[in-house]
Design an enzyme around this catalytic site. Structure first.
Site, PDB file in Angstrom:
ATOM      1  N   LYS A 296       0.876  -1.183   0.000  1.00 27.24           N
ATOM      2  CA  LYS A 296       0.000   0.000   0.000  1.00 27.24           C
ATOM      3  C   LYS A 296       0.909   1.227   0.000  1.00 27.24           C
ATOM      4  O   LYS A 296       1.540   1.548   1.002  1.00 27.24           O
ATOM      5  CB  LYS A 296      -0.921   0.009   1.216  1.00 27.24           C
ATOM      6  CG  LYS A 296      -1.926   1.159   1.166  1.00 27.24           C
ATOM      7  CD  LYS A 296      -2.940   1.052   2.276  1.00 27.24           C
ATOM      8  CE  LYS A 296      -4.128   1.977   2.055  1.00 27.24           C
ATOM      9  NZ  LYS A 296      -3.793   3.375   1.902  1.00 27.24           N
TER      10      LYS A 296
ATOM     11  N   GLU B  14      -0.686   4.415  -7.898  1.00 29.27           N
ATOM     12  CA  GLU B  14      -0.446   5.404  -6.843  1.00 29.27           C
ATOM     13  C   GLU B  14       0.864   6.133  -7.160  1.00 29.27           C
ATOM     14  O   GLU B  14       1.879   5.486  -7.435  1.00 29.27           O
ATOM     15  CB  GLU B  14      -0.350   4.663  -5.494  1.00 29.27           C
ATOM     16  CG  GLU B  14      -0.234   5.545  -4.300  1.00 29.27           C
ATOM     17  CD  GLU B  14      -1.580   5.915  -3.667  1.00 29.27           C
ATOM     18  OE1 GLU B  14      -2.643   5.663  -4.276  1.00 29.27           O
ATOM     19  OE2 GLU B  14      -1.555   6.467  -2.558  1.00 29.27           O
TER      20      GLU B  14
END
Ligand code: AMP
Length: 552
Positions: free
Chosen positions: A247, A297
């Site tokens: 993440k 991301e």
């Protein structure tokens, strides 16, 4: 259709707080709006002129509007500004200024919606040098033709401060009502297109036409989101075929490529193509298919290390001096999903296939990378992946269901996030256990205490892993003279040594006397500079618990 009719609707919407009434007002009105202006009117009702993901914007701020109103009324800009301040609302201030003037001149013209539509198109097409004067010219003409109340709503439209309470949800309700199409089908089409105007138009044509709307390059989809996982073990139980990804702590980007054109959209679906020129330039050679939508991301690096996500946000906010900043704050884009290839939507395919397609569609570069992942059901392996990810400075991991479809806008159980918190706590070591095997000489399993208002130290968590040999040595050396009592391997300690602790989440727990438990606590260092009475308190734990509830 006249703009005045729309103003009547704005007035009606403002006069009721009932959502059902608002829905009915909107539904009755949308039913009679001609097709050609339906998308435009739907936007105006929702409070915008152009959907935020288009490149179009009016580029008119409050200052420019004050200038326009001053010019056509002859009232000084300062006076108009005072009217705005005294009424506490921009629209009402402008309305009052126009009112004062109109009492003397008495002329209103009929403003057609199509005139308004063309005028906004023209105004949005001017940018750069000399554009202000042109915008002022067009707006002066518009406001001269407006009655005071029309001017009130024009200002609100232009500044996107509508405040009629007709949010996206109510408009979807209204569309579903007037078209007699179930709300879930209307919403599904909206999640795929993010264009209320288009949905209104297609709903009018019936469910068959509406269901033809699909993922399209150039129109961002609402991103799929992750729910917080109870724990790695629970997540692994919940998901049959789990895949874990790092993440990354940055900003979500949706990349849309059609031929030579690449556009970038933020999580809030704003067009941010201009803000990331170096990413764009790498994407040009990295994206192999002609048409593709993929997601990832963007992460910032500072001095070779991952920088806090605020650095990326700074880049996204910044419109000028971009090249200077891009040297100081290099970026990487980690791609993790693929939603369309050559005009075929992939969102109904399982993630496993989407990821394979992504991998074969990307040539990795210095900036453009594929997100790191593992596929495993083994809790130890997953924990190791988590530790590695956090130690490298990432936010944690996301455990995804490898068989799941992409659900735009959903925060469901198919993606589960396990995050570390950035906030550390300074806690006191109140107990420990002698280790086993290689760790025999160390006080290894450490019981952490948190201070209450009376100055007692209550247990809040245990740490046994993540410390370096060096840190174990040092801690054991400092703790041994503080042993109060030994019971088998377990020791009770004088609460003296303060350590800085990182953890994933603050949980309420009856297990410990403090009422809280830290998930995955890890000792970062000994706080030699603090004594036990400078350590953090239970009220701090409570604040952290509360703030977490808000973010999750
Ligand atoms: P949160 O903001 O805590 O709800 O977490 C969801 C966000 O994590 C997404 O919107 C992405 O911006 C970000 N993210 C980072 N890495 C990944 C990844 N590998 N997969 C999905 N989302 C990710």
């Amino acid at each position: 259709m006249l703009y005045r009719e729309l103003v009547d609707i704005y007035e009606k919407l403002t006069s009721t707080s009932s959502k059902l009434e608002k829905r009915d007002i909107l539904s009755d009105f949308l039913l009679v709006v001609p097709d050609e202006i339906l998308p435009f009117i739907t936007g105006l009702l929702a409070g915008y002129v152009f959907p935020k993901w288009t490149e179009k914007e009016l580029g008119i701020g409050p200052k420019l509007l004050l200038k326009v109103v001053s010019k056509i009324t002859g009232i000084t800009e300062k006076k108009v500004e005072e009217l705005v301040y005294s009424s506490g609302d921009f629209g009402e201030g402008i309305e009052r200024a126009i009112e004062q003037k109109k009492q003397q001149t008495f002329f209103d013209a009929n403003i057609e919606i199509t005139y308004l539509m063309d005028l906004f198109e023209k105004v949005s097409s001017y940018s750069g040098k000399g554009s202000q004067d042109k915008k002022i010219k067009y707006l002066s003409k518009l406001f001269s033709a407006a009655s005071p109340i029309e001017a009130r709503y024009l200002s609100r439209i232009i500044l996107e401060q509508m405040r009629t309470g007709a949010a996206e949800g109510i408009i979807l309700d209204a569309i579903s009502k007037f078209s007699d199409i179930p709300r879930k089908d209307v919403e599904k089409a909206y999640l795929l297109t993010n264009d209320l105007g288009l949905i209104a138009l297609y709903s009018r044509r019936g469910i068959v036409e509406l269901s033809k709307l699909n993922v399209t390059v150039g129109r961002p989809l609402k991103p799929m989101l992750a729910q917080i996982a109870g724990s790695i073990d629970l997540a692994l139980k919940d998901i049959d075929e789990p895949e874990m990804e790092v993440k990354y702590d940055g900003a979500r980007i949706q990349v849309h490529k059609s031929g030579n054109t690449i556009k970038l959209f933020s999580r809030r679906l704003e067009n941010i193509t201009q803000a990331l020129p170096e990413v764009l330039s790498d994407l040009k050679s990295s994206l192999i298919p002609n048409n593709i939508i993929c997601e990832g991301e963007v992460v910032a690096y500072k001095d070779g290390k991952i920088a806090p996500f605020q650095y990326v946000l700074r880049r996204l906010r910044r419109k000028y001096q971009i090249s200077e900043l891009s040297e100081k704050i290099p970026l990487k884009l980690f791609l993790f999903d693929c939603l369309l290839i050559e005009n075929k939507s992939l969102i109904d395919l399982p993630l496993k296939e989407r990821r394979n397609i992504l991998i074969s569609s990307i040539k990795e570069s210095k900036i453009v990378r594929i997100a790191e992942n593992i596929v495993s059901k083994d809790p130890f392996e997953v924990k190791e992946f988590y530790d590695k990810s956090v130690n490298e400075g990432h936010e944690g991991i996301i455990i995804k269901d490898y068989l799941s479809q992409y659900q735009p806008g959903a925060r469901g159980k198919k993606w589960l996030k396990i995050k570390r918190t950035l906030e550390t706590l300074d806690l006191v070591i109140i107990g420990a256990e002698w280790g086993e095997g290689r760790r025999k000489k160390w006080l290894s399993s450490l019981l952490l205490g948190i201070r209450d208002e009376e100055g007692s130290f209550l247990p809040i968590g245990k740490v046994a892993t993540g410390l370096s040999d060096e840190l174990f040595n040092e801690i054991t050396e400092q703790l041994t003279p503080l042993i109060l009592e030994e019971n088998g391997k377990t020791v009770t300690l004088v609460p003296k040594i303060v350590v800085e602790v990182l953890y994933d989440e603050m949980q309420h727990s009856p297990k410990y006397e403090s009422g809280f438990a830290l998930r995955f606590p890890r000792v970062l260092r000994i706080r030699d500079d603090k004594d036990a009475y400078d350590s953090d308190t239970i009220s701090r734990a409570y604040e952290i618990y509360e703030s977490q509830e808000k973010t999750f």
